[in-house]
Design a protein around this motif. Structure first.
Motif, PDB file in Angstrom:
ATOM      1  N   LEU A  63      18.621  16.379  62.151  1.00  0.00           N
ATOM      2  CA  LEU A  63      18.186  16.288  63.538  1.00  0.00           C
ATOM      3  C   LEU A  63      17.114  15.221  63.663  1.00  0.00           C
ATOM      4  O   LEU A  63      16.357  14.971  62.733  1.00  0.00           O
ATOM      5  CB  LEU A  63      17.630  17.633  64.005  1.00  0.00           C
ATOM      6  N   ILE A  64      17.056  14.607  64.834  1.00  0.00           N
ATOM      7  CA  ILE A  64      16.004  13.646  65.127  1.00  0.00           C
ATOM      8  C   ILE A  64      15.047  14.336  66.097  1.00  0.00           C
ATOM      9  O   ILE A  64      15.468  14.787  67.168  1.00  0.00           O
ATOM     10  CB  ILE A  64      16.579  12.370  65.769  1.00  0.00           C
ATOM     11  N   PRO A  65      13.768  14.420  65.739  1.00  0.00           N
ATOM     12  CA  PRO A  65      12.808  15.075  66.630  1.00  0.00           C
ATOM     13  C   PRO A  65      12.754  14.381  67.993  1.00  0.00           C
ATOM     14  O   PRO A  65      12.904  13.157  68.099  1.00  0.00           O
ATOM     15  CB  PRO A  65      11.474  14.927  65.887  1.00  0.00           C
ATOM     16  N   PHE A  66      12.527  15.180  69.018  1.00  0.00           N
ATOM     17  CA  PHE A  66      12.493  14.673  70.384  1.00  0.00           C
ATOM     18  C   PHE A  66      11.492  13.537  70.539  1.00  0.00           C
ATOM     19  O   PHE A  66      11.755  12.541  71.214  1.00  0.00           O
ATOM     20  CB  PHE A  66      12.182  15.811  71.364  1.00  0.00           C
ATOM     21  N   GLU A  67      10.346  13.672  69.913  1.00  0.00           N
ATOM     22  CA  GLU A  67       9.315  12.625  70.006  1.00  0.00           C
ATOM     23  C   GLU A  67       9.837  11.296  69.458  1.00  0.00           C
ATOM     24  O   GLU A  67       9.533  10.231  69.993  1.00  0.00           O
ATOM     25  CB  GLU A  67       8.032  13.053  69.287  1.00  0.00           C
ATOM     26  N   GLU A  68      10.617  11.356  68.388  1.00  0.00           N
ATOM     27  CA  GLU A  68      11.194  10.127  67.806  1.00  0.00           C
ATOM     28  C   GLU A  68      12.230   9.521  68.751  1.00  0.00           C
ATOM     29  O   GLU A  68      12.313   8.302  68.900  1.00  0.00           O
ATOM     30  CB  GLU A  68      11.838  10.434  66.446  1.00  0.00           C
ATOM     31  N   VAL A  69      13.041  10.348  69.390  1.00  0.00           N
ATOM     32  CA  VAL A  69      14.027   9.863  70.354  1.00  0.00           C
ATOM     33  C   VAL A  69      13.316   9.154  71.507  1.00  0.00           C
ATOM     34  O   VAL A  69      13.705   8.056  71.905  1.00  0.00           O
ATOM     35  CB  VAL A  69      14.918  11.009  70.883  1.00  0.00           C
ATOM     36  N   LYS A  70      12.279   9.776  72.033  1.00  0.00           N
ATOM     37  CA  LYS A  70      11.506   9.158  73.125  1.00  0.00           C
ATOM     38  C   LYS A  70      10.949   7.809  72.678  1.00  0.00           C
ATOM     39  O   LYS A  70      10.999   6.828  73.430  1.00  0.00           O
ATOM     40  CB  LYS A  70      10.376  10.073  73.576  1.00  0.00           C
ATOM     41  N   LYS A  71      10.428   7.762  71.459  1.00  0.00           N
ATOM     42  CA  LYS A  71       9.836   6.531  70.934  1.00  0.00           C
ATOM     43  C   LYS A  71      10.907   5.440  70.815  1.00  0.00           C
ATOM     44  O   LYS A  71      10.695   4.296  71.228  1.00  0.00           O
ATOM     45  CB  LYS A  71       9.191   6.796  69.578  1.00  0.00           C
ATOM     46  N   GLN A  72      12.064   5.793  70.266  1.00  0.00           N
ATOM     47  CA  GLN A  72      13.157   4.831  70.100  1.00  0.00           C
ATOM     48  C   GLN A  72      13.658   4.292  71.434  1.00  0.00           C
ATOM     49  O   GLN A  72      14.076   3.143  71.531  1.00  0.00           O
ATOM     50  CB  GLN A  72      14.313   5.444  69.315  1.00  0.00           C
ATOM     51  N   LEU A  73      13.598   5.130  72.463  1.00  0.00           N
ATOM     52  CA  LEU A  73      14.057   4.718  73.796  1.00  0.00           C
ATOM     53  C   LEU A  73      12.945   4.088  74.626  1.00  0.00           C
ATOM     54  O   LEU A  73      13.169   3.692  75.762  1.00  0.00           O
ATOM     55  CB  LEU A  73      14.642   5.917  74.547  1.00  0.00           C
ATOM     56  N   GLY A  74      11.754   4.009  74.055  1.00  0.00           N
ATOM     57  CA  GLY A  74      10.637   3.425  74.772  1.00  0.00           C
ATOM     58  C   GLY A  74      10.164   4.276  75.929  1.00  0.00           C
ATOM     59  O   GLY A  74       9.696   3.751  76.950  1.00  0.00           O
ATOM     60  N   LEU A  75      10.248   5.587  75.790  1.00  0.00           N
ATOM     61  CA  LEU A  75       9.879   6.496  76.873  1.00  0.00           C
ATOM     62  C   LEU A  75       8.527   7.157  76.654  1.00  0.00           C
ATOM     63  O   LEU A  75       8.135   8.035  77.419  1.00  0.00           O
ATOM     64  CB  LEU A  75      10.941   7.590  77.032  1.00  0.00           C
ATOM     65  N   ASP A  76       7.786   6.758  75.640  1.00  0.00           N
ATOM     66  CA  ASP A  76       6.500   7.425  75.380  1.00  0.00           C
ATOM     67  C   ASP A  76       5.347   6.707  76.030  1.00  0.00           C
ATOM     68  O   ASP A  76       5.374   5.828  76.737  1.00  0.00           O
ATOM     69  CB  ASP A  76       6.236   7.571  73.883  1.00  0.00           C
TER      70      ASP A  76
END
Length: 76
Positions: A63-76
């Protein structure tokens, strides 16, 4: 949404059951087939989710943690 015309072949028994149901309900056969496919796709979605969960549980996928997904998508 557009429509796509498909030609399908059915066993005689299934075709007769489809005819009988369409007559009983006063529905078009194409609507019954569409609804049946939508129900079946929902079932397949569950089977796919179960397969993916099993892969995670067996360590074959992670699994990819939600925080990492946000970071990868530039949503943080």
């Amino acid at each position: 949404m557009g429509h796509v015309r498909l030609n399908i072949s059915l066993d005689e028994e299934i075709a007769k059951e489809l005819d009988d149901i369409a007559k009983e309900l006063g529905e078009k056969k194409s609507h019954i087939i569409r609804d049946a496919l939508m129900y079946y796709f929902d079932y397949l979605d569950i089977k796919i989710a179960e397969k993916r969960l099993k892969a995670v549980e067996e360590g074959k996928s992670e699994l990819i943690p939600f925080e990492e997904v946000k970071k990868q998508l530039g949503l943080d």
